[in-house]
Design a protein around this motif. Sequence first.
Motif, mmCIF file in Angstrom:
data_model
loop_
_atom_site.group_PDB
_atom_site.id
_atom_site.type_symbol
_atom_site.label_atom_id
_atom_site.label_comp_id
_atom_site.label_asym_id
_atom_site.label_seq_id
_atom_site.Cartn_x
_atom_site.Cartn_y
_atom_site.Cartn_z
ATOM 1 N N ALA A 187 0.823 -1.217 0.000
ATOM 2 C CA ALA A 187 0.000 0.000 0.000
ATOM 3 C C ALA A 187 0.854 1.262 0.000
ATOM 4 C CB ALA A 187 -0.931 -0.015 1.212
ATOM 5 N N GLN A 188 2.097 1.164 0.494
ATOM 6 C CA GLN A 188 2.977 2.330 0.552
ATOM 7 C C GLN A 188 3.737 2.547 -0.756
ATOM 8 O OE1 GLN A 188 5.536 2.288 4.013
ATOM 9 N NE2 GLN A 188 3.979 1.258 5.262
ATOM 10 N N MET A 189 3.650 1.612 -1.690
ATOM 11 C CA MET A 189 4.408 1.710 -2.940
ATOM 12 C C MET A 189 3.594 2.412 -4.013
ATOM 13 S SD MET A 189 6.091 -2.095 -3.153
ATOM 14 C CE MET A 189 6.945 -2.812 -1.754
ATOM 15 N N SER A 190 4.308 2.870 -4.998
ATOM 16 C CA SER A 190 3.643 3.480 -6.151
ATOM 17 C C SER A 190 3.050 2.387 -7.029
ATOM 18 C CB SER A 190 4.649 4.300 -6.961
ATOM 19 O OG SER A 190 5.635 3.435 -7.525
ATOM 20 N N ASP A 191 2.127 2.786 -7.898
ATOM 21 C CA ASP A 191 1.531 1.824 -8.822
ATOM 22 C C ASP A 191 2.604 1.169 -9.692
ATOM 23 O OD1 ASP A 191 -0.943 2.402 -7.821
ATOM 24 O OD2 ASP A 191 -1.480 3.812 -9.422
ATOM 25 N N ARG A 192 3.606 1.964 -10.098
ATOM 26 C CA ARG A 192 4.668 1.422 -10.946
ATOM 27 C C ARG A 192 5.458 0.334 -10.219
ATOM 28 N NH1 ARG A 192 9.687 5.206 -12.075
ATOM 29 N NH2 ARG A 192 9.877 4.668 -9.868
ATOM 30 N N ARG A 195 3.431 -2.772 -9.861
ATOM 31 C CA ARG A 195 3.316 -3.463 -11.142
ATOM 32 C C ARG A 195 4.588 -4.244 -11.448
ATOM 33 N NH1 ARG A 195 3.297 -1.035 -17.272
ATOM 34 N NH2 ARG A 195 2.655 -2.976 -18.305
ATOM 35 N N MET A 196 5.751 -3.659 -11.158
ATOM 36 C CA MET A 196 7.008 -4.361 -11.429
ATOM 37 C C MET A 196 7.139 -5.623 -10.569
ATOM 38 S SD MET A 196 9.957 -1.507 -12.217
ATOM 39 C CE MET A 196 9.726 -0.595 -10.699
ATOM 40 N N LEU A 197 6.725 -5.542 -9.310
ATOM 41 C CA LEU A 197 6.759 -6.731 -8.462
ATOM 42 C C LEU A 197 5.810 -7.808 -8.998
ATOM 43 C CD1 LEU A 197 6.864 -5.189 -4.865
ATOM 44 C CD2 LEU A 197 8.728 -6.299 -6.108
ATOM 45 N N HIS A 198 4.652 -7.368 -9.476
ATOM 46 C CA HIS A 198 3.697 -8.326 -10.045
ATOM 47 C C HIS A 198 4.285 -9.003 -11.281
ATOM 48 C CE1 HIS A 198 -0.285 -9.952 -11.088
ATOM 49 N NE2 HIS A 198 0.071 -9.703 -12.340
ATOM 50 N N LEU A 199 4.894 -8.207 -12.151
ATOM 51 C CA LEU A 199 5.485 -8.775 -13.366
ATOM 52 C C LEU A 199 6.630 -9.733 -13.033
ATOM 53 C CD1 LEU A 199 5.573 -5.561 -15.607
ATOM 54 C CD2 LEU A 199 4.024 -7.520 -15.833
ATOM 55 N N ARG A 200 7.396 -9.390 -11.986
ATOM 56 C CA ARG A 200 8.566 -10.214 -11.656
ATOM 57 C C ARG A 200 8.184 -11.503 -10.935
ATOM 58 N NH1 ARG A 200 11.658 -13.245 -11.842
ATOM 59 N NH2 ARG A 200 13.814 -13.358 -11.075
ATOM 60 N N ARG A 226 14.833 -4.103 -5.927
ATOM 61 C CA ARG A 226 15.564 -4.319 -4.675
ATOM 62 C C ARG A 226 15.049 -3.393 -3.579
ATOM 63 N NH1 ARG A 226 20.204 -4.477 -7.936
ATOM 64 N NH2 ARG A 226 20.812 -2.389 -7.195
ATOM 65 N N LYS A 227 14.761 -2.157 -3.936
ATOM 66 C CA LYS A 227 14.244 -1.199 -2.960
ATOM 67 C C LYS A 227 12.876 -1.638 -2.440
ATOM 68 C CE LYS A 227 12.891 3.658 -2.448
ATOM 69 N NZ LYS A 227 12.741 4.966 -3.132
ATOM 70 N N SER A 228 12.014 -2.116 -3.345
ATOM 71 C CA SER A 228 10.676 -2.562 -2.939
ATOM 72 C C SER A 228 10.766 -3.771 -2.012
ATOM 73 C CB SER A 228 9.842 -2.914 -4.173
ATOM 74 O OG SER A 228 9.638 -1.776 -4.982
ATOM 75 N N LEU A 229 11.659 -4.699 -2.327
ATOM 76 C CA LEU A 229 11.823 -5.880 -1.477
ATOM 77 C C LEU A 229 12.360 -5.501 -0.109
ATOM 78 C CD1 LEU A 229 13.291 -8.433 -4.056
ATOM 79 C CD2 LEU A 229 10.957 -8.328 -3.152
#
Length: 237
Positions: A187-192, A195-200, A226-229
């Motif tokens: 919820a704290q992340m941007s849509d982009r 989306r990248m986590l979903h694609l990966r 890496r930042k999102s993880l």
Amino acid sequence: MFRRYRSDGDMQARAALIESMLPLARRLAARYRRTDELQDDLVQVACLGLLKAVDRFEPGEGRALVRYATPTILGELRRHFRDRGWAVKVPRAIQERVLAMNSAVARLSSELGRSPTPSDLAADLGCSLEEVIEAKEASGAYSTTSLDAPAPGMDSEDGLPYRERLPVEEPGYEMVELGTAIAPALAQMSDRDRRMLHLRFVEDLTQTEIAARVGLSQMHVSRLIRKSLSTMRTELG
């Protein structure tokens, strides 16, 4: 007949003697008919014990062949069950108790005109009620059922095999639990970034393929993932 066989080596006398005692072997084998063992197989084992008894018996004063043959045949039957009959390893003392219990069930059913209760068996065998219950539970280890066999109440054509009715670990549940755990971080992340986590991790795309989708370089995509993880690890503690 026994004297002719032993003193003269008369094999016809031996065969006639064995044939005359076959009813005894069949009767002793029938004591174990409550097991899953085929009755014909048990009779063969009992006959082997009978052959041993006839060949080993030494007549003496007051000794009768039938009294020698009976424990010899029973010993052969018990040895058969102990050495080859169990599908799952069971302590020898419990194996012996199971065999004694099966024999007692057949005898008491005839004497009482009904199936004996655990208390009846305990009194007859001279053991505790707990030991009878333990033997009943252990008797299930004598044979196993194939996972490909139809489940109880099902016929061989329409019934589901056991393997289809066993509980299995459903990976979807784990994904639901994981999704619930990481929801605050997402919820704290941007849509982009989401989306990248979903694609990966859902669509299993490579970083190069993701870069083409979102219009960024592969190195930039790698850094953002890496930042999102790292953010999610912090949220999960």
